[in-house]
Scaffold this active site. Structure first.
Site, PDB file in Angstrom:
ATOM      1  N   HIS A  31       0.822  -1.203   0.000  1.00  0.00           N
ATOM      2  CA  HIS A  31       0.000   0.000   0.000  1.00  0.00           C
ATOM      3  C   HIS A  31       0.859   1.258   0.000  1.00  0.00           C
ATOM      4  CE1 HIS A  31       0.735  -0.857   4.284  1.00  0.00           C
ATOM      5  NE2 HIS A  31       0.621   0.441   4.473  1.00  0.00           N
ATOM      6  N   CYS A  66       5.181   9.784   9.854  1.00  0.00           N
ATOM      7  CA  CYS A  66       4.815   8.844   8.793  1.00  0.00           C
ATOM      8  C   CYS A  66       3.300   8.858   8.654  1.00  0.00           C
ATOM      9  CB  CYS A  66       5.238   7.425   9.154  1.00  0.00           C
ATOM     10  SG  CYS A  66       6.986   7.177   9.413  1.00  0.00           S
ATOM     11  N   HIS A  68      -0.287   7.723   5.793  1.00  0.00           N
ATOM     12  CA  HIS A  68      -0.863   7.149   4.577  1.00  0.00           C
ATOM     13  C   HIS A  68      -1.736   8.206   3.905  1.00  0.00           C
ATOM     14  CE1 HIS A  68      -0.163   3.775   7.350  1.00  0.00           C
ATOM     15  NE2 HIS A  68       0.148   3.100   6.257  1.00  0.00           N
ATOM     16  N   TYR A 103       9.666  -0.558   0.785  1.00  0.00           N
ATOM     17  CA  TYR A 103      10.269  -1.450   1.773  1.00  0.00           C
ATOM     18  C   TYR A 103       9.227  -2.416   2.333  1.00  0.00           C
ATOM     19  CZ  TYR A 103       8.050   0.793   5.755  1.00  0.00           C
ATOM     20  OH  TYR A 103       7.123   1.232   6.658  1.00  0.00           O
ATOM     21  N   GLU A 112       4.916  -4.224   7.665  1.00  0.00           N
ATOM     22  CA  GLU A 112       4.719  -3.010   6.871  1.00  0.00           C
ATOM     23  C   GLU A 112       5.234  -3.343   5.478  1.00  0.00           C
ATOM     24  OE1 GLU A 112       3.120  -0.422   7.342  1.00  0.00           O
ATOM     25  OE2 GLU A 112       3.208   0.219   9.421  1.00  0.00           O
ATOM     26  N   GLU A 114       5.209  -1.177   2.030  1.00  0.00           N
ATOM     27  CA  GLU A 114       4.762   0.118   1.544  1.00  0.00           C
ATOM     28  C   GLU A 114       5.630   0.665   0.416  1.00  0.00           C
ATOM     29  OE1 GLU A 114       3.052   1.807   5.788  1.00  0.00           O
ATOM     30  OE2 GLU A 114       5.095   2.375   5.202  1.00  0.00           O
ATOM     31  N   TRP A 157      12.675   1.156   8.373  1.00  0.00           N
ATOM     32  CA  TRP A 157      12.543   2.056   7.224  1.00  0.00           C
ATOM     33  C   TRP A 157      13.477   3.256   7.371  1.00  0.00           C
ATOM     34  CZ3 TRP A 157       8.536   1.126  10.620  1.00  0.00           C
ATOM     35  CH2 TRP A 157       8.100   2.183  11.417  1.00  0.00           C
TER      36      TRP A 157
END
Length: 188
Positions: A31, A66, A68, A103, A112, A114, A157
């Site tokens: 995502h 961070c 979305h 990653y 994760e 993404e 990340w």
């Protein structure tokens, strides 16, 4: 309905949405996300520790904020929204730095996965953290940011991003990247 994430295929095309709260688990779908690094007038970088109660990657130290992008929301708008929500700061001078950062990482059974463009922004003032998101924060000079690479509490990340960012010099030297390198699902 709650916050939704934008699902991607491997080419970065939008293939739908899913509820954020239900999507981060052992088989998290690929995502769209973002990472931001915030710099103040003194050239210090804001690092944050994720809240201890977060489901994914609790207590790790990482970049400034961070999040979305919501379906149809531009990357700039998403960064501005999350920085305000998590840290109570207004961000300016957003610069796209790593448009193609992808990653996959796992911690305690939560994955994760993404496509996570990286941006730099400028802020003034002191953060007013949302305790549900941010446990602690620290302003660090560039040497202090790089020192976090040797700390086992650093997010995976962050460590991967630094592999690309350290060779570029200090954050104020990071060049702007070409927005056409963003995945097709992203509006700059």
């Amino acid at each position: 309905m709650g916050e939704r994430i934008v699902l991607l295929d491997e080419a970065g095309q939008d293939i739908g949405t899913a509820p954020k709260a239900e999507s981060h688990h052992g088989d998290t779908p690929f995502h769209l996300a973002f990472s931001s690094y915030l710099v103040n007038a003194d050239g210090l970088v804001l690092l944050t520790q994720r809240a201890h109660d977060k489901r994914s990657f609790p207590s790790v130290w990482t970049n400034s904020a961070c999040g979305h992008p919501a379906p149809g929301e531009s990357l700039r708008a998403a960064v501005t929204r999350r920085v305000k929500d998590e840290l109570g700061l207004a961000v300016t001078d957003l610069t796209l730095v790593l448009p193609e950062f992808v990653y996959r990482a796992e911690m305690r059974g939560v994955v994760e996965h993404e496509w996570c463009p990286v941006v730099r922004g400028r802020v003034t003032g002191e953060p007013v953290r949302d305790p549900a998101e941010v446990e602690a924060f620290a302003w660090r000079d560039w040497d202090g940011v790089r020192a976090l690479l040797d700390d086992p509490s650093a997010s995976p990340w962050f460590v991967e991003q630094m592999g690309y960012l350290v060779p570029l010099g200090s954050p104020l030297e990071w060049p702007a990247a070409d927005p056409s390198l963003l995945p097709p699902a992203v509006l700059w």
